[in-house]
Design a protein around this motif. Structure first.
Motif, PDB file in Angstrom:
ATOM      1  N   TRP A 295      -0.812   7.995  -3.226  1.00 42.65           N
ATOM      2  CA  TRP A 295      -0.108   8.485  -4.616  1.00 42.65           C
ATOM      3  C   TRP A 295      -0.762   9.798  -4.444  1.00 42.65           C
ATOM      4  CZ3 TRP A 295       3.515   6.734  -7.090  1.00 42.65           C
ATOM      5  CH2 TRP A 295       3.530   6.905  -8.448  1.00 42.65           C
TER       6      TRP A 295
ATOM      7  N   ALA B 205      -3.332   3.816  -2.813  1.00 40.86           N
ATOM      8  CA  ALA B 205      -3.008   2.985  -4.000  1.00 40.86           C
ATOM      9  C   ALA B 205      -2.194   1.933  -3.691  1.00 40.86           C
ATOM     10  CB  ALA B 205      -2.302   3.991  -4.954  1.00 40.86           C
ATOM     11  N   VAL B 206      -1.742   0.908  -4.716  1.00 42.04           N
ATOM     12  CA  VAL B 206      -0.968  -0.049  -4.395  1.00 42.04           C
ATOM     13  C   VAL B 206       0.239  -0.081  -5.322  1.00 42.04           C
ATOM     14  CG1 VAL B 206      -0.778  -2.743  -4.754  1.00 42.04           C
ATOM     15  CG2 VAL B 206      -2.936  -1.560  -3.703  1.00 42.04           C
ATOM     16  N   CYS B 207       1.437  -0.306  -4.804  1.00 38.09           N
ATOM     17  CA  CYS B 207       2.700  -0.692  -5.486  1.00 38.09           C
ATOM     18  C   CYS B 207       3.134  -1.816  -5.640  1.00 38.09           C
ATOM     19  CB  CYS B 207       3.753   0.279  -4.880  1.00 38.09           C
ATOM     20  SG  CYS B 207       3.489   1.910  -5.244  1.00 38.09           S
ATOM     21  N   SER B 208       3.810  -2.173  -6.599  1.00 40.12           N
ATOM     22  CA  SER B 208       4.216  -3.684  -6.659  1.00 40.12           C
ATOM     23  C   SER B 208       5.599  -3.773  -6.620  1.00 40.12           C
ATOM     24  CB  SER B 208       3.877  -4.416  -8.106  1.00 40.12           C
ATOM     25  OG  SER B 208       4.499  -5.579  -8.395  1.00 40.12           O
TER      26      SER B 208
ATOM     27  N   ARG C  73       0.799  -1.177   0.114  1.00 45.56           N
ATOM     28  CA  ARG C  73      -0.256  -0.059   0.073  1.00 45.56           C
ATOM     29  C   ARG C  73       0.859   1.185   0.037  1.00 45.56           C
ATOM     30  NH1 ARG C  73      -3.902  -2.244   4.553  1.00 45.56           N
ATOM     31  NH2 ARG C  73      -5.238  -3.588   3.320  1.00 45.56           N
ATOM     32  N   CYS C  74       0.423   2.310  -0.753  1.00 38.13           N
ATOM     33  CA  CYS C  74       1.122   3.445  -0.718  1.00 38.13           C
ATOM     34  C   CYS C  74       0.188   4.665  -0.946  1.00 38.13           C
ATOM     35  CB  CYS C  74       2.339   3.529  -1.858  1.00 38.13           C
ATOM     36  SG  CYS C  74       1.575   3.222  -3.696  1.00 38.13           S
TER      37      CYS C  74
ATOM     38  N   THR D  53       4.634   1.443 -10.044  1.00 34.92           N
ATOM     39  CA  THR D  53       3.911   2.656  -9.433  1.00 34.92           C
ATOM     40  C   THR D  53       2.605   2.442  -9.725  1.00 34.92           C
ATOM     41  OG1 THR D  53       3.934   4.261 -11.173  1.00 34.92           O
ATOM     42  CG2 THR D  53       5.671   4.356  -9.710  1.00 34.92           C
ATOM     43  N   PRO D  54       1.539   2.910  -9.291  1.00 36.04           N
ATOM     44  CA  PRO D  54       0.179   2.831  -9.742  1.00 36.04           C
ATOM     45  C   PRO D  54       0.037   3.081 -11.131  1.00 36.04           C
ATOM     46  CG  PRO D  54       0.185   3.836  -7.407  1.00 36.04           C
ATOM     47  CD  PRO D  54       1.571   3.788  -8.064  1.00 36.04           C
ATOM     48  N   ASP D  55       0.915   4.073 -11.769  1.00 37.86           N
ATOM     49  CA  ASP D  55       0.744   4.549 -13.062  1.00 37.86           C
ATOM     50  C   ASP D  55       1.410   3.780 -13.920  1.00 37.86           C
ATOM     51  OD1 ASP D  55      -0.798   6.749 -12.364  1.00 37.86           O
ATOM     52  OD2 ASP D  55       0.825   8.251 -12.545  1.00 37.86           O
ATOM     53  N   HIS D  56       1.884   2.283 -13.480  1.00 39.65           N
ATOM     54  CA  HIS D  56       2.577   1.413 -14.372  1.00 39.65           C
ATOM     55  C   HIS D  56       4.138   2.023 -14.521  1.00 39.65           C
ATOM     56  CE1 HIS D  56      -0.995  -0.763 -13.853  1.00 39.65           C
ATOM     57  NE2 HIS D  56      -1.699   0.117 -14.460  1.00 39.65           N
TER      58      HIS D  56
END
Length: 70
Positions: free
Chosen positions: A17, A23-26, A14-15, A38-41
């Protein structure tokens, strides 16, 4: 997420944004590299050596931010 062998290769974190939106980061193991998405890919790809340096810098920044909050 895990692969067919049951090995975890991706961690969702979880982050906050834009505009403090949740949002979620991977974070993903990608062969001999580590990817942070990032959530914006947008994708940051680091070698394992650079990922260790990044992790050390992140730990230092966390320590300082906690001290600043203090």
């Amino acid at each position: 997420m895990t692969n067919d062998m049951g090995v975890q290769r991706e961690w969702l974190v979880r982050c906050e944004w834009e505009c403090d939106e949740l949002a979620v980061c991977s974070v993903e193991a990608m062969g001999d590299q580590v990817g942070v998405s990032t959530p914006d890919h947008d994708l940051l790809v680091l070698t394992t050596t650079r990922a260790k340096e990044f992790a050390a810098a992140l730990d230092a920044a966390i320590t300082q931010a906690e001290a600043d909050r203090g």
